[in-house]
Design an enzyme around this catalytic site. Structure first.
Site, PDB file in Angstrom:
ATOM      1  N   ARG A  50      47.628  43.562  41.163  1.00 13.35           N
ATOM      2  CA  ARG A  50      46.813  43.286  42.351  1.00 13.35           C
ATOM      3  C   ARG A  50      46.842  41.790  42.686  1.00 13.35           C
ATOM      4  NH1 ARG A  50      40.662  45.288  42.501  1.00 13.35           N
ATOM      5  NH2 ARG A  50      40.410  43.530  41.104  1.00 13.35           N
ATOM      6  N   LYS A 149      42.311  39.772  47.410  1.00  8.01           N
ATOM      7  CA  LYS A 149      41.148  39.245  46.690  1.00  8.01           C
ATOM      8  C   LYS A 149      41.268  37.720  46.747  1.00  8.01           C
ATOM      9  CE  LYS A 149      38.580  40.415  42.482  1.00  8.01           C
ATOM     10  NZ  LYS A 149      37.267  40.553  43.078  1.00  8.01           N
ATOM     11  N   GLU A 182      31.922  49.171  51.450  1.00  5.34           N
ATOM     12  CA  GLU A 182      31.716  48.940  50.019  1.00  5.34           C
ATOM     13  C   GLU A 182      30.517  48.025  49.859  1.00  5.34           C
ATOM     14  OE1 GLU A 182      34.922  46.628  48.274  1.00  5.34           O
ATOM     15  OE2 GLU A 182      35.240  45.570  50.150  1.00  5.34           O
TER      16      GLU A 182
HETATM   17  N1  PMP Z   1      34.833  45.294  46.066  1.00  8.53           N
HETATM   18  C1  PMP Z   1      34.731  43.952  46.054  1.00  8.53           C
HETATM   19  C2  PMP Z   1      34.458  43.253  47.338  1.00  8.53           C
HETATM   20  C3  PMP Z   1      34.869  43.243  44.861  1.00  8.53           C
HETATM   21  O1  PMP Z   1      34.772  41.912  44.854  1.00  8.53           O
HETATM   22  C4  PMP Z   1      35.119  43.953  43.657  1.00  8.53           C
HETATM   23  C5  PMP Z   1      35.314  43.214  42.359  1.00  8.53           C
HETATM   24  N2  PMP Z   1      34.179  42.490  41.982  1.00  8.53           N
HETATM   25  C6  PMP Z   1      35.197  45.355  43.697  1.00  8.53           C
HETATM   26  C7  PMP Z   1      35.070  45.987  44.933  1.00  8.53           C
HETATM   27  C8  PMP Z   1      35.456  46.148  42.471  1.00  8.53           C
HETATM   28  O2  PMP Z   1      36.789  45.953  42.038  1.00  8.53           O
HETATM   29  P1  PMP Z   1      37.219  46.100  40.520  1.00  8.53           P
HETATM   30  O3  PMP Z   1      36.795  47.468  40.085  1.00  8.53           O
HETATM   31  O4  PMP Z   1      38.701  45.933  40.542  1.00  8.53           O
HETATM   32  O5  PMP Z   1      36.513  45.040  39.758  1.00  8.53           O
END
Ligand code: PMP
Length: 283
Positions: A50, A149, A182
């Protein structure tokens, strides 16, 4: 604490980047947040993949290869004697001028911070979270993909400010179509009548690695999983709701905007998925 910066370790107080680094000046860079369990980084390859995709999205060339990156992450854990903790991996554009010109930044910096965990308080896993809907809309994928990200988290921070104002630890973000996207740092799932549902990537979300693991677990135990648009109404009327994230793992949600979800307690499916998730992290 020893912090890795581009091949060298520095004490916390000595770990510095230039004020001309475009990561600092413009939020120009990408990052990952990972968990280590029992000395092993959970889904390390997925995080690395990622990170590389995020970097590609902003035309940033990561100065070391993926194997070296994996080694550096493991080494940072060893150097800091952390077996169970959180790892923040950052790649900044590097030092440039005050202008936006990214091509003048010739030395992207790789930073690895291995730290103890900053989790939600443990009682929230027992009683569940109460969340509110933010008026801040999740950034439209046509403007800047939430799949990147990036070091610019202002969209999420503005929503989180609303969470704290409302006395909540997390906040629900809608997309520009008014659908559920989200939370500020977590993905969202609902469960109703035998179906586990979560917004699809097209809803404008970061495709969480924990989200992916939870979908795999759910499919393995024979749950029907749907990645399709959901509305606030779907959340209000769900039997269960929970959030996922590397730091949060899987945390129940029992209220949205003061409406009780299900019976107001963490649901049975949520608890089962959390137990199976914990088993997965212990492998
Ligand atoms: N959405 C956002 C905006 C995030 O920053 C994160 C990670 N903190 C997630 C979802 C969850 O992602 P992951 O399970 O890969 O940590």
């Amino acid at each position: 604490m020893k912090i890795y910066i581009s091949g060298k370790y520095f004490e916390r107080s000595e770990a510095k980047v230039s004020v001309f680094d475009h990561g600092f000046l413009y939020g120009d860079g990408v990052f990952e947040g990972m968990r280590a369990y029992g000395g092993k980084v959970f889904r390390l390859r997925d995080h690395i993949e990622r990170l590389w995709e995020s970097a590609k999205g902003i035309a940033l060339e990561i100065p070391i290869d993926a194997d070296k990156m994996a080694e550096a992450i493991k080494d940072a854990l060893l150097v800091n004697e952390i077996t169970d903790g959180y790892i923040r991996l950052i790649v900044t554009r590097g030092e440039g001028t005050l202008g936006l010109d990214h091509y003048l930044c010739r030395n992207p910096q790789v930073i690895i911070i291995a730290d103890k965990l900053a989790l939600y308080p443990s009682e929230l896993y027992e009683v569940g979270l109460e969340i509110v809907t933010a008026s801040t809309i999740r950034i439209n994928p046509a403007m800047l993909s939430p799949q990147i990200k990036s070091m610019n988290y202002l969209n999420n921070i503005l929503a989180k400010i609303e969470a704290y104002k409302a006395g909540c630890a997390e906040v629900l973000m809608l997309n520009s179509r008014g659908e559920v996207a989200e939370c500020s740092g977590d993905n969202i799932f609902i469960y109703k009548r035998g179906v586990l549902q979560t917004p699809p990537p097209e809803a404008g979300i970061l495709e969480g690695i924990t989200r992916r693991v939870v979908i795999e677990i759910a499919v393995n135990i024979g749950l029907k999983v749907k990645e399709s648009p959901i509305t606030r109404h779907d959340v209000f009327t769900a039997e269960e709701c929970f959030l996922t994230g590397s730091a949060a793992e899987l945390i129940p949600v029992v209220k949205l905007d003061d409406r009780t979800i299900g019976n107001g307690k963490p649901g049975e499916i949520t608890k089962k998925l959390l137990t199976l998730f914990k088993k997965e992290t212990a492998k």
